[in-house]
Enzyme design. Structure first.
Site, PDB file in Angstrom:
ATOM      1  N   ARG A   1      -7.693  -0.572  -6.678  1.00 29.85           N
ATOM      2  CA  ARG A   1      -7.958   1.041  -6.006  1.00 29.85           C
ATOM      3  C   ARG A   1      -7.713   2.198  -6.478  1.00 29.85           C
ATOM      4  O   ARG A   1      -6.864   2.452  -7.560  1.00 29.85           O
ATOM      5  CB  ARG A   1      -6.115   0.849  -4.582  1.00 29.85           C
ATOM      6  CG  ARG A   1      -6.777  -0.357  -3.830  1.00 29.85           C
ATOM      7  CD  ARG A   1      -5.508  -0.154  -2.831  1.00 29.85           C
ATOM      8  NE  ARG A   1      -5.980   0.749  -1.896  1.00 29.85           N
ATOM      9  CZ  ARG A   1      -5.054   1.308  -0.647  1.00 29.85           C
ATOM     10  NH1 ARG A   1      -4.112   1.014  -1.228  1.00 29.85           N
ATOM     11  NH2 ARG A   1      -5.534   2.428   0.465  1.00 29.85           N
TER      12      ARG A   1
ATOM     13  N   GLN B   1      -2.623   2.780   9.580  1.00 29.99           N
ATOM     14  CA  GLN B   1      -1.219   2.152   8.814  1.00 29.99           C
ATOM     15  C   GLN B   1       0.043   3.200  10.104  1.00 29.99           C
ATOM     16  O   GLN B   1       0.957   3.152   9.877  1.00 29.99           O
ATOM     17  CB  GLN B   1      -1.244   2.705   8.117  1.00 29.99           C
ATOM     18  CG  GLN B   1      -2.036   2.760   7.004  1.00 29.99           C
ATOM     19  CD  GLN B   1      -3.434   2.901   6.848  1.00 29.99           C
ATOM     20  OE1 GLN B   1      -3.804   3.188   7.980  1.00 29.99           O
ATOM     21  NE2 GLN B   1      -3.892   2.487   5.307  1.00 29.99           N
TER      22      GLN B   1
ATOM     23  N   ASN C   1      -5.184  11.918   0.456  1.00 26.07           N
ATOM     24  CA  ASN C   1      -4.370  12.017   1.621  1.00 26.07           C
ATOM     25  C   ASN C   1      -5.643  10.866   1.957  1.00 26.07           C
ATOM     26  O   ASN C   1      -6.563  10.831   2.150  1.00 26.07           O
ATOM     27  CB  ASN C   1      -3.208  12.432   1.811  1.00 26.07           C
ATOM     28  CG  ASN C   1      -2.329  11.888   2.773  1.00 26.07           C
ATOM     29  OD1 ASN C   1      -2.144  10.621   2.028  1.00 26.07           O
ATOM     30  ND2 ASN C   1      -2.494  12.068   3.458  1.00 26.07           N
ATOM     31  N   LYS C   2      -4.645  10.324   3.067  1.00 26.30           N
ATOM     32  CA  LYS C   2      -5.446   8.711   3.865  1.00 26.30           C
ATOM     33  C   LYS C   2      -6.509   9.800   5.137  1.00 26.30           C
ATOM     34  O   LYS C   2      -6.311  11.247   5.617  1.00 26.30           O
ATOM     35  CB  LYS C   2      -4.625   8.369   4.698  1.00 26.30           C
ATOM     36  CG  LYS C   2      -4.946   7.445   5.829  1.00 26.30           C
ATOM     37  CD  LYS C   2      -6.389   6.451   5.215  1.00 26.30           C
ATOM     38  CE  LYS C   2      -5.095   5.869   4.375  1.00 26.30           C
ATOM     39  NZ  LYS C   2      -6.666   4.693   3.348  1.00 26.30           N
TER      40      LYS C   2
ATOM     41  N   ARG D   1       0.949  -0.794   0.294  1.00 20.91           N
ATOM     42  CA  ARG D   1      -0.177   0.049  -0.059  1.00 20.91           C
ATOM     43  C   ARG D   1       1.135   0.953   0.140  1.00 20.91           C
ATOM     44  O   ARG D   1       2.075   0.697  -0.314  1.00 20.91           O
ATOM     45  CB  ARG D   1      -1.323   0.147   1.048  1.00 20.91           C
ATOM     46  CG  ARG D   1      -0.572  -0.105   2.233  1.00 20.91           C
ATOM     47  CD  ARG D   1       0.393   0.235   3.246  1.00 20.91           C
ATOM     48  NE  ARG D   1      -0.031   0.906   3.330  1.00 20.91           N
ATOM     49  CZ  ARG D   1       0.848   2.016   3.411  1.00 20.91           C
ATOM     50  NH1 ARG D   1       2.148   2.196   3.743  1.00 20.91           N
ATOM     51  NH2 ARG D   1       0.955   3.245   4.132  1.00 20.91           N
TER      52      ARG D   1
ATOM     53  N   ASP E   1      -1.746  10.973  -2.035  1.00 22.56           N
ATOM     54  CA  ASP E   1      -2.000   9.742  -3.148  1.00 22.56           C
ATOM     55  C   ASP E   1      -2.455  10.413  -4.622  1.00 22.56           C
ATOM     56  O   ASP E   1      -2.053   9.497  -4.977  1.00 22.56           O
ATOM     57  CB  ASP E   1      -3.357   9.198  -2.545  1.00 22.56           C
ATOM     58  CG  ASP E   1      -2.997   7.429  -1.682  1.00 22.56           C
ATOM     59  OD1 ASP E   1      -2.869   8.374  -0.429  1.00 22.56           O
ATOM     60  OD2 ASP E   1      -2.686   6.925  -1.706  1.00 22.56           O
TER      61      ASP E   1
ATOM     62  N   ALA F   1       0.677   5.175  -2.047  1.00 29.30           N
ATOM     63  CA  ALA F   1       0.869   5.396  -3.560  1.00 29.30           C
ATOM     64  C   ALA F   1       2.257   5.491  -4.522  1.00 29.30           C
ATOM     65  O   ALA F   1       1.389   4.253  -5.605  1.00 29.30           O
ATOM     66  CB  ALA F   1       0.483   7.007  -3.780  1.00 29.30           C
TER      67      ALA F   1
HETATM   68  O1  MRU Z   1      -4.805   3.138   2.059  1.00 31.63           O
HETATM   69  P1  MRU Z   1      -2.840   3.603   2.137  1.00 31.63           P
HETATM   70  O2  MRU Z   1      -2.301   2.609   3.751  1.00 31.63           O
HETATM   71  O3  MRU Z   1      -2.573   2.749   1.035  1.00 31.63           O
HETATM   72  O4  MRU Z   1      -2.667   4.823   1.830  1.00 31.63           O
HETATM   73  C1  MRU Z   1      -1.472   5.812   2.270  1.00 31.63           C
HETATM   74  C2  MRU Z   1      -1.504   7.338   2.336  1.00 31.63           C
HETATM   75  O5  MRU Z   1      -2.205   8.082   2.670  1.00 31.63           O
HETATM   76  C3  MRU Z   1       0.029   7.966   2.109  1.00 31.63           C
HETATM   77  O6  MRU Z   1      -0.238   9.010   2.996  1.00 31.63           O
HETATM   78  C4  MRU Z   1       0.433   8.302   0.886  1.00 31.63           C
HETATM   79  O7  MRU Z   1      -0.356   7.233  -0.155  1.00 31.63           O
HETATM   80  C5  MRU Z   1       1.222   9.311  -0.117  1.00 31.63           C
HETATM   81  S1  MRU Z   1       2.585   7.368   0.531  1.00 31.63           S
HETATM   82  C6  MRU Z   1       3.751   8.052   0.056  1.00 31.63           C
END
Ligand code: MRU
Length: 365
Positions: A92, A203, A254-255, A55, A244, A57
């Site tokens: 995704r 995470q 982002n998350k 996981r 992302d 991006a």
């Molecule tokens: O759902 P995830 O764990 O893939 O989400 C990850 C994030 O939101 C990260 O902040 C984002 O991908 C940037 S990673 C360098």
């Protein structure tokens, strides 16, 4: 990154000459178990992305590129290759790196005769990985300069808040938001990280805390709702998060929960930076309003995974039987709340002109 002293990446082509396989770290098993997982087919790669063995991006993009190489070994024609790309892109929807990587590999393969595609696909996937490492290393250095400047204006340790995991595990190596923190620690800055646990999948608590522990960097895991309180009390000097997908105007997806941290940072005058490598910027989208937000399984909200007293990793239910849950996985932080974007080409304001000036060749698509 060093794992127990050994340089390790999150994804690599198996060096077993008799097999065409890709190795990943199964992130669903961290932090309690460090387990490698082998991908040998397109379906393996798609499954690893959708269940989040990989996981983040940039790592999703790298895995999709290797997924295309695995697909190319079986694809007899363009139709099969294009279908493989669609299958990967559908896993995704939010992180733009996934589509970017698939399209980049397809652009290399489609003009070639079928017999020449496999080797080119493996080479392109490897190139994407090498570029990711270089981009993140550069983000680390640009972010380091920022952190040094902020640290120079205060005494005592530098308190940085981050959300989710935008570290080494979210990329091929180094990470995006954590790269400046790793660089700062290496440069001797006294850094301490507030790690948002990042419900529902945690995470932050599972992955970011583990990474920081491996690197020997001081940190505390905090409940997602604690950040605003810490900012009000002067306990956060700067926030750095990943992305992302960042739109051409600097809106940052982002998350889920990133937006609330940005609001709290804005209200408290805390700088809010986003580490954004070029492949995570979607110049085709004028603003963040059109970014597709992944809706994940409600069970991720209703249940939580952890280790029990007997040492077993178990899943337990939090909610009353039958209570419905909703699980939007990302949110969009408007550019006006973002102090700056840390890219591999330098730090810029979150606005269309500044982004276009840093990436003139990308233009509006
Ligand atoms: O759902 P995830 O764990 O893939 O989400 C990850 C994030 O939101 C990260 O902040 C984002 O991908 C940037 S990673 C360098």
């Amino acid at each position: 990154m060093l794992i127990s002293g050994t340089p390790t990446r999150t994804i690599w082509r198996s060096d077993e000459p008799s097999e065409n396989a890709v190795m990943i770290i199964d992130q669903t098993r961290l932090p309690h178990e460090f387990v490698l997982h082998r991908l040998t087919t397109l379906d393996d790669a798609a499954e690893a992305i959708s269940v989040m063995r990989v996981r983040g991006a940039p790592l999703i993009g790298a895995t999709a590129a290797y997924g295309m190489a695995l697909a190319a070994m079986k694809a007899a024609d363009d139709t099969a290759l294009l279908a493989a790309g669609e299958q990967l892109i559908a896993t995704r929807p939010t992180a733009v790196n996934l589509r970017w990587a698939v399209q980049r590999v397809l652009a290399q393969l489609l003009p070639l005769p079928v017999a020449q595609r496999v080797q080119t696909a493996w080479a392109e996937a490897a190139a994407i990985c090498e570029e990711d490492v270089a981009q993140n290393r550069a983000i680390g250095q640009h972010g380091l300069a920022l952190l040094q400047a902020i640290a120079g204006q205060k005494s005592g340790r530098l308190n940085i808040l981050t959300h989710c995991n935008a570290g080494w595990l979210a990329t091929v190596d180094w990470g995006t938001a954590l790269a400046p923190i790793f660089a700062a620690a290496a440069a001797g800055l006294d850094v301490h990280v507030w790690v948002d646990e990042t419900r529902p999948r945690n995470q932050g608590a599972s992955l970011t805390a583990w990474e920081l522990q491996q690197a020997g960097i001081a940190h505390h895991v905090i409940a997602d709702n604690a950040g605003g309180h810490l900012m009000q009390h002067g306990e956060v000097d700067v926030c750095i998060v990943g992305t992302d997908r960042t739109a051409a105007n600097g809106d940052v997806c982002n998350k889920i929960g990133t937006y609330l941290k940005a609001l709290a940072a804005f209200d408290n005058g805390v700088p809010f930076y986003v580490a954004a490598p070029g492949p995570s910027i979607d110049f085709a989208l004028p603003d963040g309003g059109q970014i597709p937000i992944e809706e994940r399984d409600a069970a991720e909200v209703a249940c939580i995974q952890g280790r029990d007293a007997a040492g077993r990793v178990v899943l337990v239910q939090l909610t009353p039987e039958g209570s419905p849950a909703a699980n939007p996985a990302f949110d969009v932080t408007p550019a006006r709340l973002v102090t700056g974007l840390i890219t591999e080409r330098g730090v810029c304001a979150a606005n269309p002109a500044a982004l276009a000036a840093l990436f003139p060749e990308r233009g509006a698509a």
